[in-house]
Design an enzyme around this catalytic site. Structure first.
Site, PDB file in Angstrom:
ATOM      1  CB  ALA A  62      -0.833  -0.195   1.227  1.00 41.39           C
ATOM      2  N   GLY A 101       0.222  -5.246   0.579  1.00 37.23           N
ATOM      3  CA  GLY A 101      -0.870  -5.155  -0.353  1.00 37.23           C
ATOM      4  C   GLY A 101      -0.254  -5.589  -1.465  1.00 37.23           C
ATOM      5  CD  GLU A 104      -2.966  -7.603   2.237  1.00 42.60           C
ATOM      6  OE1 GLU A 104      -3.237  -7.992   3.395  1.00 42.60           O
ATOM      7  OE2 GLU A 104      -2.746  -6.405   1.808  1.00 42.60           O
ATOM      8  CD  GLU A 124       0.923  -5.909   5.580  1.00 45.39           C
ATOM      9  OE1 GLU A 124       1.622  -6.566   5.752  1.00 45.39           O
ATOM     10  OE2 GLU A 124       0.354  -5.723   4.396  1.00 45.39           O
TER      11      GLU A 124
END
Ligand code: 3H9
Length: 643
Positions: A62, A101, A104, A124
């Site tokens: 992210a 992310g 993911e 994270e």
């Protein structure tokens, strides 16, 4: 080039992400991928989609810089779901790092193909959060509960070959990633597709697994909250249906995203990335660094030599005579033996490291080196004699550095020809392990020399921080203040052990008194005595009283505490109480929170003075010094951030 492009290789579409520097999932990228999924779902003649990235890495996560703002659509969990439910299978083609992310998104794809040099991970928790787009929910479905717990709660990425063993990637390839991924897609299409990750079952772990993990993680995390919250999220994913687990993960993610710990860890994240390339040196080219030399093969010199060798630089190690040369080499071998024991290096790698070292006592071997780092005894006469010789034998453009931690670099450089190439490079022990490097220019240091110091820091993988000249530079100056504050608290009636406990509770591995017992009280004592002998008014510390009574720390069986033979656990000492009794005012003992507030407040106050005097360039540099050199808990963001 736009941020997401689509091209075709026959019946395989290739979606290329190009969002420098690290393909972070900004809102624009999320939207671009969403639009690509919509378009390719309905495009005739396409049977599979390869997702690949331009630049140095696959999607690295992210966009951390968006974390302070309200989330914007399309949200990442929805995008991952959108890719997973695409009418044609997507194949993630991973190079560099697929992190957070980014991984993911890869888990939303039906398959993952990775270059052998790539790594994948869910870092994270290192940012004070948990994965927020199915990392805790899809990973156990993909690779099992144990792999998920390892990946998510440590935050440590794994290399592609291990990721394949763990079931995180389907194939490891070398060479042309795009061609390999397309070939993989064609082969995969010949067989029935595996279920989407979200549809896979999770095998329940052994009884007692969660409790054991909880205990282990709590011990490791100290006060850090994200790892345990991540564990709870994985556990929930094994107990409830997918959608419910996703909602639980999202709520945890959003809760932590706004937390103090996450803000502190983001602060350190960006400070670390800004440190190696300071703005004021943007236009200054560093000098080439092809060879290096170290003067002095003691603990520090050997550690610096190891750091230089680890970065691939050939090293010349100079000591004063043959015996000292042998000792220096033995110190270096000792460091590498430790690395072999811990599984960090193989014997063959150690041989390669050692074969790049030339050791001797003849300075003429330094005639052509690019950089010399002096790490001899902290004694001005000895250091000056070294630089006098270096000035004669080295190339006029060779960078000459001192690793002093307390002496004034200007005094060391006095009389040196061409002082523009002189600089302080303050390593922290063990120099091949500790990340911090204080870079200390003198008023004569040329910008190129300073830029070369930073280039060295980058080469060695250090966190380089520029410091001005004052006693102790940034780190040791704050340390002195920190210890003085600890003594002041004790003088006012709080127990020694209570101060240590408070700082451990705050997140340090050790309290200030325990740390002195480990390192030895005599070093700082001798410095104070030296200053006193030179006529400076240095008032008597409690530490002085202990050293004069023969209590220098663990090595003498006692310092601030007593130690039983062969036992390193500190025991409150009646002898110390008696020695210090006359200096302690009976008063109300402070509680833990009050102690840590005073200790950190003192550090921040000294930090502000350091900034005002121009010794540090930025408050965040002070935080980096404390986090990387002095054990300040990373998740507190450093004393300047905490204050
Ligand atoms: C996440 O993904 C949460 C999700 O689960 C849920 C969401 C709903 N964002 O390190 P470098 C910048 S959390 C923004 O020197 P390298 C960095 O500041 C995220 N910017 O490169 C620097 O900028 P500048 C999980 C980022 O080649 C530049 O890129 N992901 C981000 O040595 C180069 O960085 C991570 O924690 C980011 N995510 O190493 C991955 N990452 O040039 C963190 C980097 O202006 N990143 N920047 O100074 C890394 O570990 C390394 O950057 C990486 C490349 C290994 C990828």
């Amino acid at each position: 080039m736009s941020i997401v492009t689509i091209d075709r290789d026959g019946d395989i579409a290739v979606v290329t992400v190009n969002n420098p520097p690290v393909n972070a999932l900004s809102q624009a990228l999320r939207q671009g991928l969403w639009d690509a999924a919509e378009a390719l779902d309905v495009e005739q003649g396409i049977r599979a989609v390869v997702l690949i990235c331009a630049g140095r890495t696959f999607i690295a996560g992210a966009d951390v810089s968006e974390f302070g703002k309200p989330p914007m659509e399309p949200h990442l969990p929805d995008l991952v779901g959108r890719i997973e439910t695409a009418t044609k299978p997507w194949i993630a083609a991973i190079h560099g790092s697929a992190l957070g992310g980014g991984f993911e998104v890869a888990m939303g794809c039906r398959f993952r193909v990775a270059l052998d040099s790539a790594s994948v991970g869910l870092p994270e928790v290192t940012l004070g959060i948990v994965p927020g787009a199915s990392g805790t929910v899809r990973t156990p479905r993909l690779a099992g509960v144990e792999a998920a717990v390892e990946l998510v709660t440590t935050g440590r990425p794994v290399k592609a070959p291990r990721a394949a063993q763990m079931g995180l990637v389907d194939a490891v390839v070398s060479g042309d990633l795009r061609a390999e991924a397309i070939a993989f897609a064609r082969t995969a299409l010949e067989k029935p597709l595996p279920p989407a990750t979200s549809a896979r079952p999770i095998a329940a772990p052994e009884p007692g697994f969660w409790e054991a993990q909880e205990t282990a993680i709590a011990r490791r995390a100290k006060g850090e909250v994200a790892p345990l919250r991540a564990l709870a999220s994985i556990r929930r994913a094994t107990e409830v249906p997918f959608a419910e687990a996703m909602a639980f993960e999202r709520a945890t993610f959003l809760d932590l995203r706004g937390s103090d710990q996450a803000a502190a860890l983001r602060h350190i994240f960006f400070a670390e990335r800004a440190a190696p390339r300071p703005g004021h040196l943007a236009d200054v080219a560093p000098l080439p660094l092809r060879t290096a030399a170290v003067i002095g093969g003691g603990t520090m010199g050997a550690g610096i030599a190891a750091a230089l060798r680890d970065a691939g630089l050939p090293v010349t190690l100079i000591e004063r005579d043959a015996e000292a040369v042998e000792r220096g080499l033995a110190n270096l071998r000792g460091i590498y033996a430790g690395a072999v024991k811990r599984g960090k290096l193989t014997e063959a790698q150690v041989e390669a490291r050692m074969s790049g070292v030339t050791a001797g006592s003849d300075y003429s071997a330094l005639a052509d080196v690019d950089l010399v780092i002096e790490a001899v005894f902290e004694e001005i006469g000895v250091k000056r004699a070294v630089f006098e010789q270096l000035g004669r034998v080295c190339r006029p453009d060779a960078v000459l550095a001192t690793n002093t931690s307390y002496l004034d670099p200007r005094a060391i450089a006095e009389g040196l020809r061409n002082p523009a190439r002189f600089i302080g490079l303050h390593f922290f022990s063990p120099a091949n392990v500790m990340k911090l490097l204080e870079i200390v220019p003198t008023p004569d240091t040329a910008p190129e020399t300073l830029a070369t110091g930073f280039a060295l820091g980058r080469m060695l993988g250090k966190i380089p921080v520029q410091a001005g000249i004052c006693e102790g530079f940034i780190g040791n100056r704050i340390l002195k203040r920190y210890r003085a504050e600890a003594e002041a608290i004790v003088r006012q009636g709080t127990a020694i052990a209570a101060v240590d406990k408070a700082m451990r509770d705050y997140g340090f591995a050790m309290g200030p008194f325990e740390a002195q017992d480990l390192g030895g009280l005599d070093i700082a004592y001798l410095q104070r005595e030296g200053a006193r002998a030179a006529g400076q008014a240095v008032h008597e510390t409690l530490g002085d009283i202990l050293v004069r009574a023969g209590r220098k720390g663990q090595k003498t069986g006692g310092g601030w505490y007593d130690y039983l033979p062969g036992d390193r656990s500190p025991k409150p000492s009646d002898a110390v109480a008696a020695l210090l009794a006359a200096h302690i005012q009976p008063g109300a003992a402070l509680d833990s929170a009050a102690i840590s507030a005073r200790m950190v407040g003192a550090m921040a106050d000294e930090g502000r003075k350091i900034l005002d005097e121009g010794i540090a360039q930025r408050a965040s540099d002070i935080d980096l010094v404390e986090v990387h050199g002095y054990g300040f808990p990373r998740w507190r963001g450093g004393p300047m951030f905490a204050a």
